[in-house]
Design a protein around this motif. Sequence first.
Motif, PDB file in Angstrom:
ATOM      1  N   PRO A 222       0.798  -1.230   0.000  1.00 12.75           N
ATOM      2  CA  PRO A 222       0.000   0.000   0.000  1.00 12.75           C
ATOM      3  C   PRO A 222       0.825   1.273   0.000  1.00 12.75           C
ATOM      4  N   GLU A 223       1.955   1.294   0.688  1.00 10.81           N
ATOM      5  CA  GLU A 223       2.752   2.515   0.739  1.00 10.81           C
ATOM      6  C   GLU A 223       3.459   2.791  -0.579  1.00 10.81           C
ATOM      7  N   LYS A 224       3.442   1.847  -1.512  1.00 13.86           N
ATOM      8  CA  LYS A 224       4.107   2.027  -2.805  1.00 13.86           C
ATOM      9  C   LYS A 224       3.132   2.323  -3.943  1.00 13.86           C
ATOM     10  N   VAL A 225       1.841   2.260  -3.694  1.00 18.58           N
ATOM     11  CA  VAL A 225       0.854   2.406  -4.763  1.00 18.58           C
ATOM     12  C   VAL A 225       0.938   3.767  -5.440  1.00 18.58           C
ATOM     13  N   ASP A 226       1.114   4.835  -4.691  1.00 16.04           N
ATOM     14  CA  ASP A 226       1.140   6.176  -5.270  1.00 16.04           C
ATOM     15  C   ASP A 226       2.550   6.744  -5.375  1.00 16.04           C
ATOM     16  N   GLU A 227       3.548   5.908  -5.459  1.00 17.87           N
ATOM     17  CA  GLU A 227       4.928   6.374  -5.523  1.00 17.87           C
ATOM     18  C   GLU A 227       5.255   6.821  -6.950  1.00 17.87           C
ATOM     19  N   TYR A 228       5.831   7.997  -7.070  1.00 20.02           N
ATOM     20  CA  TYR A 228       6.179   8.568  -8.377  1.00 20.02           C
ATOM     21  C   TYR A 228       7.644   8.302  -8.684  1.00 20.02           C
ATOM     22  N   HIS A 229       7.937   7.842  -9.887  1.00 20.43           N
ATOM     23  CA  HIS A 229       9.304   7.502 -10.264  1.00 20.43           C
ATOM     24  C   HIS A 229       9.826   8.325 -11.435  1.00 20.43           C
ATOM     25  N   GLY A 230       9.131   9.362 -11.832  1.00 23.12           N
ATOM     26  CA  GLY A 230       9.567  10.175 -12.959  1.00 23.12           C
ATOM     27  C   GLY A 230      10.550  11.251 -12.554  1.00 23.12           C
ATOM     28  N   ALA A 231      10.876  12.125 -13.506  1.00 21.24           N
ATOM     29  CA  ALA A 231      11.840  13.197 -13.245  1.00 21.24           C
ATOM     30  C   ALA A 231      11.146  14.541 -13.027  1.00 21.24           C
ATOM     31  N   VAL A 232      10.126  14.832 -13.837  1.00 28.86           N
ATOM     32  CA  VAL A 232       9.445  16.124 -13.750  1.00 28.86           C
ATOM     33  C   VAL A 232       7.936  15.853 -13.669  1.00 28.86           C
ATOM     34  N   LEU A 233       7.391  15.922 -12.458  1.00 27.08           N
ATOM     35  CA  LEU A 233       5.989  15.571 -12.236  1.00 27.08           C
ATOM     36  C   LEU A 233       5.045  16.421 -13.082  1.00 27.08           C
ATOM     37  N   ALA A 234       5.247  17.725 -13.110  1.00 30.70           N
ATOM     38  CA  ALA A 234       4.339  18.604 -13.865  1.00 30.70           C
ATOM     39  C   ALA A 234       4.306  18.221 -15.345  1.00 30.70           C
ATOM     40  N   ALA A 235       5.457  17.911 -15.920  1.00 29.27           N
ATOM     41  CA  ALA A 235       5.507  17.518 -17.332  1.00 29.27           C
ATOM     42  C   ALA A 235       4.793  16.194 -17.558  1.00 29.27           C
ATOM     43  N   ASP A 236       4.996  15.244 -16.651  1.00 24.94           N
ATOM     44  CA  ASP A 236       4.329  13.952 -16.786  1.00 24.94           C
ATOM     45  C   ASP A 236       2.817  14.070 -16.616  1.00 24.94           C
ATOM     46  N   LEU A 237       2.382  14.921 -15.705  1.00 21.46           N
ATOM     47  CA  LEU A 237       0.937  15.147 -15.537  1.00 21.46           C
ATOM     48  C   LEU A 237       0.345  15.804 -16.778  1.00 21.46           C
ATOM     49  N   ALA A 238       1.094  16.713 -17.406  1.00 19.67           N
ATOM     50  CA  ALA A 238       0.619  17.359 -18.635  1.00 19.67           C
ATOM     51  C   ALA A 238       0.485  16.333 -19.761  1.00 19.67           C
ATOM     52  N   LEU A 239       1.435  15.409 -19.868  1.00 19.56           N
ATOM     53  CA  LEU A 239       1.336  14.350 -20.882  1.00 19.56           C
ATOM     54  C   LEU A 239       0.124  13.466 -20.629  1.00 19.56           C
ATOM     55  N   THR A 240      -0.114  13.146 -19.380  1.00 19.58           N
ATOM     56  CA  THR A 240      -1.277  12.334 -19.032  1.00 19.58           C
ATOM     57  C   THR A 240      -2.565  13.056 -19.413  1.00 19.58           C
ATOM     58  N   ALA A 241      -2.646  14.336 -19.091  1.00 23.11           N
ATOM     59  CA  ALA A 241      -3.849  15.115 -19.384  1.00 23.11           C
ATOM     60  C   ALA A 241      -4.065  15.300 -20.879  1.00 23.11           C
ATOM     61  N   ALA A 242      -3.003  15.217 -21.674  1.00 28.10           N
ATOM     62  CA  ALA A 242      -3.124  15.392 -23.126  1.00 28.10           C
ATOM     63  C   ALA A 242      -3.520  14.100 -23.834  1.00 28.10           C
TER      64      ALA A 242
END
Length: 69
Positions: free
Chosen positions: A12-32
Amino acid sequence: MRRVAQVVHVRPEKVDEYHGAVLAADLALTAADPATREWWRRTAPCRHPVEVAAHGEWGTSTTRVLHME
């Protein structure tokens, strides 16, 4: 007690773990992503923010109350 569902090999403590470099950029890609946008459109009626969330947010941080290994 009858077990009706089980998730195997998920900590459970690993479910929301982020492994990327730039969160904002990755979130923008997801939203696109068109498939993601369609999923959000279809599931929007099911989503409700928690009562203690800040204005415009869906959730909030919590404090771990139990940890088992």
